[in-house]
Design a protein around this motif. Structure first.
Motif, PDB file in Angstrom:
ATOM      1  N   UNK A 154       0.846  -1.193   0.000  1.00  0.00           N
ATOM      2  CA  UNK A 154       0.000   0.000   0.000  1.00  0.00           C
ATOM      3  C   UNK A 154       0.880   1.241   0.000  1.00  0.00           C
ATOM      4  N   UNK A 155       0.435   2.262  -0.741  1.00  0.00           N
ATOM      5  CA  UNK A 155       1.208   3.489  -0.908  1.00  0.00           C
ATOM      6  C   UNK A 155       0.575   4.586  -0.054  1.00  0.00           C
ATOM      7  N   UNK A 156       1.328   5.101   0.896  1.00  0.00           N
ATOM      8  CA  UNK A 156       0.850   6.130   1.806  1.00  0.00           C
ATOM      9  C   UNK A 156       1.446   7.484   1.430  1.00  0.00           C
ATOM     10  N   UNK A 157       0.637   8.529   1.589  1.00  0.00           N
ATOM     11  CA  UNK A 157       1.112   9.899   1.381  1.00  0.00           C
ATOM     12  C   UNK A 157       1.029  10.633   2.715  1.00  0.00           C
ATOM     13  N   UNK A 158       2.176  11.068   3.233  1.00  0.00           N
ATOM     14  CA  UNK A 158       2.243  11.815   4.490  1.00  0.00           C
ATOM     15  C   UNK A 158       2.336  13.304   4.159  1.00  0.00           C
ATOM     16  N   UNK A 159       1.345  14.078   4.600  1.00  0.00           N
ATOM     17  CA  UNK A 159       1.327  15.522   4.337  1.00  0.00           C
ATOM     18  C   UNK A 159       1.492  16.238   5.673  1.00  0.00           C
ATOM     19  N   UNK A 160       2.696  16.791   5.896  1.00  0.00           N
ATOM     20  CA  UNK A 160       3.013  17.450   7.164  1.00  0.00           C
ATOM     21  C   UNK A 160       4.116  18.469   6.905  1.00  0.00           C
ATOM     22  N   UNK A 161       3.977  19.662   7.466  1.00  0.00           N
ATOM     23  CA  UNK A 161       4.983  20.696   7.214  1.00  0.00           C
ATOM     24  C   UNK A 161       6.220  20.548   8.090  1.00  0.00           C
ATOM     25  N   UNK A 162       6.207  19.628   9.032  1.00  0.00           N
ATOM     26  CA  UNK A 162       7.357  19.385   9.906  1.00  0.00           C
ATOM     27  C   UNK A 162       8.271  18.350   9.245  1.00  0.00           C
ATOM     28  N   UNK A 163       9.468  18.791   8.839  1.00  0.00           N
ATOM     29  CA  UNK A 163      10.394  17.907   8.131  1.00  0.00           C
ATOM     30  C   UNK A 163      10.767  16.679   8.968  1.00  0.00           C
ATOM     31  N   UNK A 164      10.982  16.880  10.281  1.00  0.00           N
ATOM     32  CA  UNK A 164      11.372  15.753  11.136  1.00  0.00           C
ATOM     33  C   UNK A 164      10.273  14.695  11.191  1.00  0.00           C
ATOM     34  N   UNK A 165       9.009  15.147  11.293  1.00  0.00           N
ATOM     35  CA  UNK A 165       7.903  14.193  11.347  1.00  0.00           C
ATOM     36  C   UNK A 165       7.784  13.451  10.020  1.00  0.00           C
ATOM     37  N   UNK A 166       7.921  14.174   8.904  1.00  0.00           N
ATOM     38  CA  UNK A 166       7.858  13.508   7.589  1.00  0.00           C
ATOM     39  C   UNK A 166       8.937  12.443   7.476  1.00  0.00           C
ATOM     40  N   UNK A 167      10.143  12.795   7.873  1.00  0.00           N
ATOM     41  CA  UNK A 167      11.257  11.855   7.770  1.00  0.00           C
ATOM     42  C   UNK A 167      11.053  10.655   8.677  1.00  0.00           C
ATOM     43  N   UNK A 168      10.617  10.919   9.916  1.00  0.00           N
ATOM     44  CA  UNK A 168      10.402   9.844  10.886  1.00  0.00           C
ATOM     45  C   UNK A 168       9.319   8.884  10.409  1.00  0.00           C
ATOM     46  N   UNK A 169       8.177   9.426   9.960  1.00  0.00           N
ATOM     47  CA  UNK A 169       7.081   8.567   9.521  1.00  0.00           C
ATOM     48  C   UNK A 169       7.451   7.801   8.262  1.00  0.00           C
ATOM     49  N   UNK A 228       2.115  20.448  -2.835  1.00  0.00           N
ATOM     50  CA  UNK A 228       2.887  19.225  -3.031  1.00  0.00           C
ATOM     51  C   UNK A 228       1.992  17.988  -2.942  1.00  0.00           C
ATOM     52  N   UNK A 229       0.978  18.044  -2.064  1.00  0.00           N
ATOM     53  CA  UNK A 229       0.045  16.917  -1.944  1.00  0.00           C
ATOM     54  C   UNK A 229      -0.643  16.643  -3.280  1.00  0.00           C
ATOM     55  N   UNK A 230      -1.153  17.707  -3.913  1.00  0.00           N
ATOM     56  CA  UNK A 230      -1.831  17.525  -5.196  1.00  0.00           C
ATOM     57  C   UNK A 230      -0.874  16.984  -6.261  1.00  0.00           C
ATOM     58  N   UNK A 231       0.351  17.480  -6.223  1.00  0.00           N
ATOM     59  CA  UNK A 231       1.341  17.016  -7.192  1.00  0.00           C
ATOM     60  C   UNK A 231       1.605  15.529  -7.024  1.00  0.00           C
ATOM     61  N   UNK A 232       1.775  15.073  -5.792  1.00  0.00           N
ATOM     62  CA  UNK A 232       2.067  13.661  -5.553  1.00  0.00           C
ATOM     63  C   UNK A 232       0.858  12.779  -5.851  1.00  0.00           C
ATOM     64  N   UNK A 233      -0.335  13.290  -5.577  1.00  0.00           N
ATOM     65  CA  UNK A 233      -1.535  12.519  -5.913  1.00  0.00           C
ATOM     66  C   UNK A 233      -1.654  12.329  -7.421  1.00  0.00           C
ATOM     67  N   UNK A 234      -1.194  13.307  -8.187  1.00  0.00           N
ATOM     68  CA  UNK A 234      -1.198  13.180  -9.638  1.00  0.00           C
ATOM     69  C   UNK A 234      -0.144  12.223 -10.156  1.00  0.00           C
ATOM     70  N   UNK A 235       0.935  12.044  -9.392  1.00  0.00           N
ATOM     71  CA  UNK A 235       2.042  11.187  -9.824  1.00  0.00           C
ATOM     72  C   UNK A 235       1.850   9.725  -9.442  1.00  0.00           C
ATOM     73  N   UNK A 236       1.202   9.495  -8.305  1.00  0.00           N
ATOM     74  CA  UNK A 236       1.166   8.149  -7.736  1.00  0.00           C
ATOM     75  C   UNK A 236      -0.274   7.687  -7.476  1.00  0.00           C
ATOM     76  N   UNK A 237      -0.442   6.387  -7.442  1.00  0.00           N
ATOM     77  CA  UNK A 237      -1.721   5.792  -7.025  1.00  0.00           C
ATOM     78  C   UNK A 237      -1.667   5.626  -5.508  1.00  0.00           C
TER      79      UNK A 237
END
Length: 238
Positions: free
Chosen positions: A6-21, A40-49
């Motif tokens: 399964x492909x997850x998209x993490x949308x968070x403005x905290x770089x440390x949280x993004x990296x950790x998750x 960036x969320x919309x861009x990634x949703x357009x790129x990936x399923x």
């Protein structure tokens, strides 16, 4: 052939949280993409399923609530919201906007992982072709349900008042008449608010809806043992 993770998209403005998750969820077997904001969320949703979005409430420019609302207008994509706020109203608003679950920061990563798996499991349980039918009214067993005015009218023209939850539940049964819907499917389709998302919450709403349908309520909305509930009546859409 092994199943695709399964492909997850993490949308968070905290770089440390993004990296950790990204690291922790990657070790758990998921494919993870990250985004710092709505653009960036919309861009990634357009790129990936994407299979599920983990969405922070407190984002710059566009907050998580507006992005959740936007996603819910266009898709059934599962959403888990994260927030550092402790105010219960944030949780309620997030669920009202269509989020499937909600987790307050700081959180235990294992709890987030459990919630992700639970939401994905509920989503996978949905059968195909569960989109609502395009109609303004429905007739069944002598009753008329007006979708626009949210009125339930009996054969004598008397209006029976429905709560919001009762209307949502009856609409789901009508949209999928004569098809058994499990409790998990009803939860995922929004039969009750997610903060009430327990089997007994579904059972209670079914009981109330049956009472509104009168003496024949239990015959109209039948219990299918070990499977769920079904509206057992022909439905005529208008």
């Amino acid at each position: 052939m092994e199943p695709t993770p399964d492909h997850l998209l993490v949308v968070d403005d905290d770089r440390e949280i993004r990296t950790l998750l990204a690291a922790q969820l990657g070790r758990a077997g998921f494919t993870v993409t990250v985004a710092p904001d709505g653009v960036a969320m919309r861009r990634e949703l357009g790129r990936h399923a994407i299979d599920l979005v983990i969405l922070d409430l407190n984002l710059p420019s566009e907050d998580g609530l507006s992005l959740c609302r936007e996603l819910r207008v266009t898709s059934r994509l599962p959403i888990i919201m994260l927030t550092a706020r402790s105010d219960p109203i944030d949780r309620i608003l997030g669920l009202e906007m269509g989020a499937d679950d909600y987790l307050a920061k700081p959180f235990e990563p294992r709890e987030l992982l459990a919630r992700i798996r639970n939401v994905l499991r509920r989503t996978a349980a949905l059968p195909a072709n569960l989109d609502p039918l395009d109609a303004k009214r429905a007739r069944f067993a002598g009753w008329l349900l007006d979708f626009e005015y949210r009125q339930l009218i009996d054969a004598g023209g008397r209006v029976t008042m429905l709560s919001g939850a009762e209307f949502r539940l009856l609409r789901l049964f009508i949209d999928h008449a004569n098809r058994v819907l499990s409790r998990e499917q009803l939860l995922t389709l929004g039969a009750v608010k997610q903060n009430d998302a327990l089997d007994r919450a579904i059972d209670l709403q079914v009981s109330r809806l049956r009472a509104k349908l009168g003496a024949a309520g239990s015959d109209l909305i039948r219990t299918v043992r070990n499977e769920g509930y079904v509206l057992a009546a022909p439905v005529e859409l208008e």
